[in-house]
Design a protein around this motif. Structure first.
Motif, PDB file in Angstrom:
ATOM      1  N   PRO A  53      24.730  -3.899  -9.579  1.00 56.72           N
ATOM      2  CA  PRO A  53      24.918  -5.337 -10.262  1.00 56.72           C
ATOM      3  C   PRO A  53      26.144  -5.199 -11.880  1.00 56.72           C
ATOM      4  CG  PRO A  53      22.778  -4.473 -10.101  1.00 56.72           C
ATOM      5  CD  PRO A  53      23.279  -3.783  -9.484  1.00 56.72           C
ATOM      6  N   ARG A  54      27.421  -6.222 -12.124  1.00 62.20           N
ATOM      7  CA  ARG A  54      27.880  -5.872 -13.389  1.00 62.20           C
ATOM      8  C   ARG A  54      27.393  -4.937 -14.363  1.00 62.20           C
ATOM      9  NH1 ARG A  54      29.791  -9.183 -17.704  1.00 62.20           N
ATOM     10  NH2 ARG A  54      28.006 -10.438 -16.862  1.00 62.20           N
ATOM     11  N   VAL A  55      26.399  -5.289 -14.698  1.00 62.41           N
ATOM     12  CA  VAL A  55      25.663  -4.536 -16.054  1.00 62.41           C
ATOM     13  C   VAL A  55      25.660  -3.214 -15.820  1.00 62.41           C
ATOM     14  CG1 VAL A  55      23.457  -4.401 -17.838  1.00 62.41           C
ATOM     15  CG2 VAL A  55      25.089  -6.757 -17.316  1.00 62.41           C
ATOM     16  N   GLU A  56      24.806  -2.458 -14.275  1.00 54.93           N
ATOM     17  CA  GLU A  56      24.880  -1.450 -13.939  1.00 54.93           C
ATOM     18  C   GLU A  56      25.992  -0.751 -13.963  1.00 54.93           C
ATOM     19  OE1 GLU A  56      22.613   2.221 -13.080  1.00 54.93           O
ATOM     20  OE2 GLU A  56      22.170   0.686 -13.691  1.00 54.93           O
ATOM     21  N   LEU A  57      26.865  -1.371 -13.230  1.00 56.46           N
ATOM     22  CA  LEU A  57      28.541  -0.896 -12.883  1.00 56.46           C
ATOM     23  C   LEU A  57      29.277   0.293 -14.527  1.00 56.46           C
ATOM     24  CD1 LEU A  57      30.441   0.048 -10.637  1.00 56.46           C
ATOM     25  CD2 LEU A  57      30.830  -1.639 -10.845  1.00 56.46           C
ATOM     26  N   ALA A  58      29.129  -1.296 -15.488  1.00 57.73           N
ATOM     27  CA  ALA A  58      29.324  -1.529 -16.092  1.00 57.73           C
ATOM     28  C   ALA A  58      28.163   0.280 -16.845  1.00 57.73           C
ATOM     29  CB  ALA A  58      29.313  -1.790 -17.248  1.00 57.73           C
ATOM     30  N   ARG A  59      27.099  -0.019 -16.940  1.00 59.99           N
ATOM     31  CA  ARG A  59      26.490   1.281 -17.191  1.00 59.99           C
ATOM     32  C   ARG A  59      26.907   3.144 -16.603  1.00 59.99           C
ATOM     33  NH1 ARG A  59      22.861   5.211 -16.330  1.00 59.99           N
ATOM     34  NH2 ARG A  59      22.543   4.531 -14.251  1.00 59.99           N
ATOM     35  N   ARG A  60      26.992   2.749 -15.360  1.00 58.58           N
ATOM     36  CA  ARG A  60      27.894   3.794 -15.059  1.00 58.58           C
ATOM     37  C   ARG A  60      28.561   4.483 -15.071  1.00 58.58           C
ATOM     38  NH1 ARG A  60      25.108   4.210  -8.655  1.00 58.58           N
ATOM     39  NH2 ARG A  60      22.927   3.870  -9.590  1.00 58.58           N
ATOM     40  N   MET A  61      29.657   3.680 -15.111  1.00 58.25           N
ATOM     41  CA  MET A  61      31.208   4.229 -15.997  1.00 58.25           C
ATOM     42  C   MET A  61      31.863   4.004 -17.507  1.00 58.25           C
ATOM     43  SD  MET A  61      33.503   2.106 -12.908  1.00 58.25           S
ATOM     44  CE  MET A  61      34.977   2.523 -13.738  1.00 58.25           C
ATOM     45  N   HIS A  62      30.390   3.587 -18.678  1.00 59.29           N
ATOM     46  CA  HIS A  62      30.277   3.573 -19.971  1.00 59.29           C
ATOM     47  C   HIS A  62      31.501   2.958 -20.437  1.00 59.29           C
ATOM     48  CE1 HIS A  62      27.756   7.279 -19.088  1.00 59.29           C
ATOM     49  NE2 HIS A  62      28.932   8.016 -18.042  1.00 59.29           N
ATOM     50  N   VAL A  63      31.112   1.574 -19.917  1.00 56.77           N
ATOM     51  CA  VAL A  63      32.295   0.640 -20.509  1.00 56.77           C
ATOM     52  C   VAL A  63      31.523  -0.233 -20.474  1.00 56.77           C
ATOM     53  CG1 VAL A  63      34.350   1.614 -19.087  1.00 56.77           C
ATOM     54  CG2 VAL A  63      32.932  -0.969 -18.022  1.00 56.77           C
ATOM     55  N   SER A  64      31.788  -1.508 -20.905  1.00 57.03           N
ATOM     56  CA  SER A  64      31.349  -2.694 -21.264  1.00 57.03           C
ATOM     57  C   SER A  64      31.172  -3.865 -20.170  1.00 57.03           C
ATOM     58  CB  SER A  64      31.758  -3.754 -22.482  1.00 57.03           C
ATOM     59  OG  SER A  64      32.592  -4.009 -22.440  1.00 57.03           O
ATOM     60  N   ALA A  65      30.167  -4.517 -19.920  1.00 57.62           N
ATOM     61  CA  ALA A  65      29.897  -5.346 -18.757  1.00 57.62           C
ATOM     62  C   ALA A  65      31.150  -6.921 -18.868  1.00 57.62           C
ATOM     63  CB  ALA A  65      28.310  -6.755 -19.085  1.00 57.62           C
ATOM     64  N   SER A  66      31.379  -6.593 -20.067  1.00 53.82           N
ATOM     65  CA  SER A  66      33.160  -7.397 -19.722  1.00 53.82           C
ATOM     66  C   SER A  66      34.118  -7.035 -19.277  1.00 53.82           C
ATOM     67  CB  SER A  66      33.356  -8.380 -21.317  1.00 53.82           C
ATOM     68  OG  SER A  66      33.815  -6.829 -22.447  1.00 53.82           O
ATOM     69  N   THR A  67      33.986  -5.807 -20.182  1.00 53.68           N
ATOM     70  CA  THR A  67      35.508  -4.552 -19.100  1.00 53.68           C
ATOM     71  C   THR A  67      35.094  -4.758 -17.412  1.00 53.68           C
ATOM     72  OG1 THR A  67      35.000  -3.437 -20.830  1.00 53.68           O
ATOM     73  CG2 THR A  67      36.140  -2.126 -18.789  1.00 53.68           C
ATOM     74  N   ASP A  89      16.790 -14.553  -6.694  1.00 57.47           N
ATOM     75  CA  ASP A  89      17.156 -14.987  -7.987  1.00 57.47           C
ATOM     76  C   ASP A  89      18.885 -14.869  -8.054  1.00 57.47           C
ATOM     77  OD1 ASP A  89      18.115 -14.852 -10.942  1.00 57.47           O
ATOM     78  OD2 ASP A  89      16.501 -13.361 -11.729  1.00 57.47           O
ATOM     79  N   ALA A  90      19.328 -16.096  -8.305  1.00 62.15           N
ATOM     80  CA  ALA A  90      20.609 -16.434  -8.418  1.00 62.15           C
ATOM     81  C   ALA A  90      21.483 -16.061  -9.180  1.00 62.15           C
ATOM     82  CB  ALA A  90      20.988 -17.747  -8.149  1.00 62.15           C
ATOM     83  N   ARG A  91      20.553 -15.974 -11.181  1.00 57.94           N
ATOM     84  CA  ARG A  91      21.041 -15.032 -11.742  1.00 57.94           C
ATOM     85  C   ARG A  91      21.854 -13.890 -11.707  1.00 57.94           C
ATOM     86  NH1 ARG A  91      16.258 -15.600 -15.601  1.00 57.94           N
ATOM     87  NH2 ARG A  91      15.413 -14.944 -13.384  1.00 57.94           N
ATOM     88  N   LEU A  92      21.467 -13.057 -10.715  1.00 62.31           N
ATOM     89  CA  LEU A  92      22.065 -11.533 -10.762  1.00 62.31           C
ATOM     90  C   LEU A  92      22.542 -11.793  -9.556  1.00 62.31           C
ATOM     91  CD1 LEU A  92      21.378  -8.182 -11.375  1.00 62.31           C
ATOM     92  CD2 LEU A  92      19.519  -8.578  -8.997  1.00 62.31           C
ATOM     93  N   VAL A  93      24.088 -11.196  -9.468  1.00 65.03           N
ATOM     94  CA  VAL A  93      24.871 -10.949  -9.218  1.00 65.03           C
ATOM     95  C   VAL A  93      25.386  -9.593  -9.118  1.00 65.03           C
ATOM     96  CG1 VAL A  93      27.581 -11.734  -8.864  1.00 65.03           C
ATOM     97  CG2 VAL A  93      26.043 -12.873  -9.946  1.00 65.03           C
ATOM     98  N   PHE A  94      26.390  -9.814  -7.706  1.00 66.09           N
ATOM     99  CA  PHE A  94      26.219  -8.300  -7.401  1.00 66.09           C
ATOM    100  C   PHE A  94      27.727  -7.662  -6.983  1.00 66.09           C
ATOM    101  CE2 PHE A  94      21.666  -8.355  -6.058  1.00 66.09           C
ATOM    102  CZ  PHE A  94      21.766  -7.216  -6.101  1.00 66.09           C
TER     103      PHE A  94
END
Length: 148
Positions: A53-67, A89-94
């Motif tokens: 998920p975009r949010v998890e990728l952001a966490r791992r890369m230490h950046v914001s989800a918008s980045t 869950d259609a709200r969750l996009v990978f």
């Protein structure tokens, strides 16, 4: 005068910046991607399902989800990334690497490995590299790091 912990932390940050700069030009010229885009692809490949998920990728890369959104958009346009909607869950996009993205990562990983060898080879002997690797493992222990 700063204490040794502060000095070492500043040196570590400086070395990281120097290594990134030493890799950046070659990545862009040879592979058409930045070091950050390479790291994004690497995080996807090293994840359990080869997607995040975009949010998890952001966490791992230490950046914001918008980045991540700003990074992923051009990579999607050139066919390196795609989006997958969760079946339940259609709200969750990978974010997922395409075949072209995985091929680009494979090529770039080879360049990364060679360049890292050059950057370390001029500065460290084999025994020092073993000691350095041991220290790095201790520094990342418990962080959930999945890249190395």
């Amino acid at each position: 005068m700063t204490d040794l912990h502060t000095t070492n932390a500043l040196r570590l940050l400086q070395v990281a910046d120097d290594f990134r700069a030493g890799l950046s030009g070659e990545f862009s010229a040879v592979h058409g991607i930045s070091v950050n885009e390479f790291l994004l692809l690497l995080h996807l490949e090293r994840s359990a399902a080869n997607r995040l998920p975009r949010v998890e990728l952001a966490r791992r890369m230490h950046v914001s989800a918008s980045t991540i959104t700003r990074m992923a958009a051009p990579m999607e346009k050139i066919g390196l990334l795609d989006r997958e909607v969760d079946e339940r869950d259609a709200r969750l996009v990978f974010v997922v690497a395409t075949n072209a993205g995985r091929a680009k990562l494979s090529e770039a990983l080879s360049t990364f490995s060679k360049r890292a060898g050059y950057l370390f080879g001029d500065r460290c002997e084999d025994e020092e590299m073993d000691q350095f690797a041991s220290m790095l493992r201790r520094l990342i222990a418990g962080t959930g790091d999945t890249l190395a």
